[in-house]
Design a protein around this motif. Sequence first.
Motif, PDB file in Angstrom:
ATOM      1  N   TRP A   1      70.661  41.625 -39.026  1.00 26.75           N
ATOM      2  CA  TRP A   1      69.768  42.607 -39.682  1.00 26.75           C
ATOM      3  C   TRP A   1      68.975  43.413 -38.658  1.00 26.75           C
ATOM      4  O   TRP A   1      68.159  44.253 -39.024  1.00 26.75           O
ATOM      5  N   GLN A   2      69.187  43.180 -37.361  1.00 25.86           N
ATOM      6  CA  GLN A   2      68.484  43.960 -36.341  1.00 25.86           C
ATOM      7  C   GLN A   2      68.977  45.398 -36.362  1.00 25.86           C
ATOM      8  O   GLN A   2      70.087  45.679 -36.785  1.00 25.86           O
ATOM      9  N   LEU A   3      68.147  46.280 -35.843  1.00 25.12           N
ATOM     10  CA  LEU A   3      68.550  47.684 -35.720  1.00 25.12           C
ATOM     11  C   LEU A   3      68.561  48.130 -34.266  1.00 25.12           C
ATOM     12  O   LEU A   3      69.574  48.554 -33.747  1.00 25.12           O
ATOM     13  N   SER A   4      67.417  48.008 -33.626  1.00 26.44           N
ATOM     14  CA  SER A   4      67.263  48.590 -32.295  1.00 26.44           C
ATOM     15  C   SER A   4      67.038  47.521 -31.243  1.00 26.44           C
ATOM     16  O   SER A   4      66.648  46.396 -31.562  1.00 26.44           O
ATOM     17  N   ASN A   5      67.248  47.919 -29.970  1.00 25.30           N
ATOM     18  CA  ASN A   5      66.908  46.987 -28.897  1.00 25.30           C
ATOM     19  C   ASN A   5      65.402  46.741 -28.924  1.00 25.30           C
ATOM     20  O   ASN A   5      64.619  47.645 -29.195  1.00 25.30           O
ATOM     21  N   PRO A   6      64.979  45.504 -28.665  1.00 18.47           N
ATOM     22  CA  PRO A   6      63.597  45.110 -28.938  1.00 18.47           C
ATOM     23  C   PRO A   6      62.599  45.560 -27.874  1.00 18.47           C
ATOM     24  O   PRO A   6      62.947  45.730 -26.706  1.00 18.47           O
ATOM     25  N   PRO A   7      61.320  45.737 -28.288  1.00 14.88           N
ATOM     26  CA  PRO A   7      60.250  46.052 -27.330  1.00 14.88           C
ATOM     27  C   PRO A   7      59.843  44.809 -26.550  1.00 14.88           C
ATOM     28  O   PRO A   7      59.256  43.879 -27.096  1.00 14.88           O
ATOM     29  N   ILE A   8      60.171  44.786 -25.285  1.00 16.49           N
ATOM     30  CA  ILE A   8      60.052  43.578 -24.463  1.00 16.49           C
ATOM     31  C   ILE A   8      58.595  43.156 -24.252  1.00 16.49           C
ATOM     32  O   ILE A   8      58.286  41.965 -24.257  1.00 16.49           O
ATOM     33  N   LEU A   9      57.675  44.122 -24.072  1.00 15.49           N
ATOM     34  CA  LEU A   9      56.289  43.755 -23.771  1.00 15.49           C
ATOM     35  C   LEU A   9      55.659  43.003 -24.938  1.00 15.49           C
ATOM     36  O   LEU A   9      54.903  42.042 -24.737  1.00 15.49           O
ATOM     37  N   SER A  10      55.972  43.415 -26.153  1.00 13.97           N
ATOM     38  CA  SER A  10      55.473  42.708 -27.324  1.00 13.97           C
ATOM     39  C   SER A  10      56.102  41.313 -27.408  1.00 13.97           C
ATOM     40  O   SER A  10      55.424  40.324 -27.718  1.00 13.97           O
ATOM     41  N   MET A  11      57.403  41.238 -27.109  1.00 15.37           N
ATOM     42  CA  MET A  11      58.086  39.940 -27.169  1.00 15.37           C
ATOM     43  C   MET A  11      57.562  38.976 -26.102  1.00 15.37           C
ATOM     44  O   MET A  11      57.508  37.766 -26.327  1.00 15.37           O
ATOM     45  N   ALA A  12      57.141  39.514 -24.959  1.00 14.67           N
ATOM     46  CA  ALA A  12      56.586  38.653 -23.901  1.00 14.67           C
ATOM     47  C   ALA A  12      55.306  37.983 -24.390  1.00 14.67           C
ATOM     48  O   ALA A  12      55.067  36.791 -24.139  1.00 14.67           O
TER      49      ALA A  12
END
Length: 422
Positions: free
Chosen positions: A300-311
């Motif tokens: 269900w993903q669409l886009s490559n994820p925002p890494i800074l938020s994931m960190a």
Amino acid sequence: MSDYKLGLDYALDQDRKDELKSYRNQFHIPKDKQGDAWIYMTGNSLGLQPKQTKAYVNQELNDWANLGVEGHFEAKNPWLAYHEFLTESMAKVVGAKPIEVVVMNTLTANLHFMMVSFYKPTKTRYKILIESDAFPSDKYAVESQLRHHGFDDKEGVVLWKPRPGEELLNYDDLETILETQGDEIALIMIGGVNYYTGQYFDLKRITQLGHKQGCNVGFDCAHGAGNVALNLHDSGADFAVWCTYKYLNSGPGSLAGCFVHERHAYRKDLNRFTGWWSHNKQTRFNMRGEFDQLPGAEGWQLSNPPILSMAAIKASLDLFNEVGMDKLINKSKKLTGYFEYLLKQLGEDTIRIITPKRSEERGCQLSIQVKNADKSLHNKLTEVGIISDWREPDVIRCAPVPLYNSFEDVYRLVEKLKGILK
């Protein structure tokens, strides 16, 4: 636990015995202008920042500075697969299998993406059942889905309401609604823990009632993730969504989580919105092939994820992984029980707790009504360093979070409240 005692000594003794006491020091506790630590009771709105978050985010900033685009493959935590570093820890937090969980988008966006797949209205079965005092964004989202499909956004919403004079919802009433209107309801979408009352619903029971009538069932677990034992896999729910900035301490507006039950993992017949991050990882960069859907929640993903938020999410989830939900919930029940015990000493003619009494039916939040009080009481609490949460018309929400709140915090909160009321 009913052997609570009055007095500061008891609170300090409980803190000394607390096996999780060291974790408080792993969070930044905000201070007032005099340098005194706030008594922070709003982890149910925005969790505090783990001290290690800065290092986790800086790691990615440094890798971006030093590696540029090569960071996708060469970073200490390669960005290409970064969301996968969160999956197992997040699955443990919400009681799911890794294939059922993904961190992506934000909460209401995820709710809409789930409804694309699991709200499948027909001319005769198109209604959506929500709790009458659902969080506003849930209500707005389901109303807009009804409009999008050409239905009346008021007539199409079925409300599960408390009985007159009560705040909490009753399962018998839900059964009655489903027995009488079940064949018109396409989707049940309930907040797993109600934001206002703090009532933690029996997700499995609701799911079984819904499925029995042929309804799809989903939950908004914004106030449940990191707070209660959600057991999403065992609940049998079709989907669930949650944010990570409350009990999961990932920072304001950070990414959200999504659960899709394992039985849907390989279904290609489910309608969905797609993007290149839901495409087969092995062939994703070939660019010219037909869409090849990933199995599980990742599909269900669409886009490559925002890494800074994931960190920032990773920094907090690593703490959760270290402690484990069982220990957190065990402390939470003791801490919230102690809070309830002290509030009751103020007298039921002064204070009314609208959150369920049974610890199995709530998390750490207690919603308090103070007789004849208005928002000025909340403002006075803020002035003396109690950071709580006001909800119209007359409720103060306080959440003693087991990762960073102490028994002393709870004791001092009630003492200050007592002083203001006098």
